[in-house]
Design a protein around this motif. Sequence first.
Motif, mmCIF file in Angstrom:
data_model
loop_
_atom_site.group_PDB
_atom_site.id
_atom_site.type_symbol
_atom_site.label_atom_id
_atom_site.label_comp_id
_atom_site.label_asym_id
_atom_site.label_seq_id
_atom_site.Cartn_x
_atom_site.Cartn_y
_atom_site.Cartn_z
ATOM 1 N N ARG A 20 0.841 -1.201 0.000
ATOM 2 C CA ARG A 20 0.000 0.000 0.000
ATOM 3 C C ARG A 20 0.875 1.249 0.000
ATOM 4 N NH1 ARG A 20 -2.320 3.303 3.941
ATOM 5 N NH2 ARG A 20 -4.274 4.310 3.269
ATOM 6 N N PHE A 21 0.642 2.143 -0.964
ATOM 7 C CA PHE A 21 1.379 3.403 -1.053
ATOM 8 C C PHE A 21 0.939 4.360 0.052
ATOM 9 C CE2 PHE A 21 1.808 7.747 -2.958
ATOM 10 C CZ PHE A 21 3.196 7.784 -3.000
ATOM 11 N N GLY A 22 -0.347 4.415 0.324
ATOM 12 C CA GLY A 22 -0.853 5.264 1.400
ATOM 13 C C GLY A 22 -0.846 6.737 1.059
ATOM 14 N N LEU A 23 -1.427 7.091 -0.081
ATOM 15 C CA LEU A 23 -1.446 8.487 -0.532
ATOM 16 C C LEU A 23 -2.182 9.375 0.465
ATOM 17 C CD1 LEU A 23 -0.940 10.546 -2.869
ATOM 18 C CD2 LEU A 23 -3.187 9.884 -3.755
ATOM 19 N N SER A 24 -1.526 10.486 0.838
ATOM 20 C CA SER A 24 -2.157 11.439 1.749
ATOM 21 C C SER A 24 -2.467 12.777 1.093
ATOM 22 C CB SER A 24 -1.275 11.673 2.975
ATOM 23 O OG SER A 24 -0.005 12.205 2.598
ATOM 24 N N SER A 25 -1.676 13.172 0.090
ATOM 25 C CA SER A 25 -1.923 14.442 -0.588
ATOM 26 C C SER A 25 -1.189 14.474 -1.917
ATOM 27 C CB SER A 25 -1.473 15.624 0.275
ATOM 28 O OG SER A 25 -0.062 15.621 0.435
ATOM 29 N N ILE A 26 -1.686 15.316 -2.816
ATOM 30 C CA ILE A 26 -1.008 15.609 -4.079
ATOM 31 C C ILE A 26 -0.937 17.116 -4.203
ATOM 32 C CG2 ILE A 26 -1.011 15.380 -6.584
ATOM 33 C CD1 ILE A 26 -2.545 12.838 -6.364
ATOM 34 N N ALA A 40 3.225 13.530 -4.972
ATOM 35 C CA ALA A 40 2.252 12.686 -4.277
ATOM 36 C C ALA A 40 2.913 12.171 -3.009
ATOM 37 C CB ALA A 40 1.818 11.528 -5.170
ATOM 38 N N ARG A 41 2.355 12.515 -1.866
ATOM 39 C CA ARG A 41 2.945 12.116 -0.586
ATOM 40 C C ARG A 41 2.329 10.791 -0.129
ATOM 41 N NH1 ARG A 41 6.215 15.922 1.528
ATOM 42 N NH2 ARG A 41 6.045 18.055 0.677
ATOM 43 N N GLY A 42 3.215 9.815 0.122
ATOM 44 C CA GLY A 42 2.775 8.501 0.566
ATOM 45 C C GLY A 42 3.193 8.221 1.992
ATOM 46 N N ALA A 43 2.763 7.092 2.497
ATOM 47 C CA ALA A 43 3.032 6.750 3.893
ATOM 48 C C ALA A 43 4.519 6.539 4.149
ATOM 49 C CB ALA A 43 2.252 5.497 4.269
ATOM 50 N N ALA A 44 5.222 5.892 3.237
ATOM 51 C CA ALA A 44 6.634 5.592 3.448
ATOM 52 C C ALA A 44 7.554 6.317 2.479
ATOM 53 C CB ALA A 44 6.869 4.084 3.324
ATOM 54 N N ALA A 45 7.036 6.738 1.341
ATOM 55 C CA ALA A 45 7.830 7.423 0.325
ATOM 56 C C ALA A 45 6.899 8.279 -0.519
ATOM 57 C CB ALA A 45 8.572 6.415 -0.548
ATOM 58 N N ASP A 46 7.473 9.194 -1.290
ATOM 59 C CA ASP A 46 6.689 10.063 -2.156
ATOM 60 C C ASP A 46 6.885 9.666 -3.612
ATOM 61 O OD1 ASP A 46 6.046 11.331 0.169
ATOM 62 O OD2 ASP A 46 7.203 13.150 -0.228
#
Length: 299
Positions: A20-26, A40-46
């Motif tokens: 799971r990438f876990g997108l929080s914002s773009i 694109a900001r993800g939980a562990a990487a962007d």
Amino acid sequence: MNAALSAAVERMASDAIGGRFGLSSIEPVAGGDINTALRARGAAADAFVKLRPGADLAMFEAEARDLAALAACEAFRVPRVLGCEAVGDDAVLVLEWLDLRPLRGDAEGERAGHALAALHRLPTETHFGWPYPNFIGTTPQPNNRHDNWPRFFTLERLAPQLARAAANGYHGALQRDGERLCERAAALFLDYQPAPSLLHGDLWSGNIGMLEDGTPALFDPAAYIGDREADLAMTELFGGFPMSFYVAYRQSWPLHEGYEVRKGLYNLYHVLNHLNLFGRGYLAQAERMASRLATELAR
């Protein structure tokens, strides 16, 4: 946040990383002169997202394949492609996010110069061209294969740009001198037969960067198999590379006599492309370059 875009980015990135990438914002970021650039900001990487209206997917598909080809050079870091597809009316390219900054200082320039020589030395095919057409900016770049380098550069680079310039209304001296160049360019290669090298193809200072760990990185390519001098020439066109870059490259692989003249031929291609993309502000420069080369070949 566009719901369809968010869902597509989440899916493509998750599939690529195997979790799971876990997108929080773009959010928008700098670097969107041709395409919209997003982080694109993800939980562990962007991830870095390129967005282009009209679902013009061919440009991004070519870029994705070019990046994969450049990644064969271990001396450079190249962003991993996480996904490429049409989302509604837009084309979307999703890449690994790299925290990059410009080259700084002699040591970083030296590292990048040696890395470029390593790229150019990669084993490759014996002909010039590329398996598919790609793009230089938004301009289609034909890459039909040739065994003869001057013929490739004339037919696949100069002639198409001159034809575009004529269609855009740029006639007169530019076309006259350009025609002479196409007829006589082979004379610049009488004592120089370049080895086919993998090129970045659009190597200005905005398309190379440095990671914090000191690894140089390449991105935004217009790759093909050509004369390595063409990459070197473009680094000089707009500046931004430290002198140590050139010293290191020549230490790794010295340049052949005649480069100072040939680099004008190679850079004329890029100036013509800027003329065709951005307009008359590049006309005088293109005319001067074509005239100088035509005069050199008339001697």
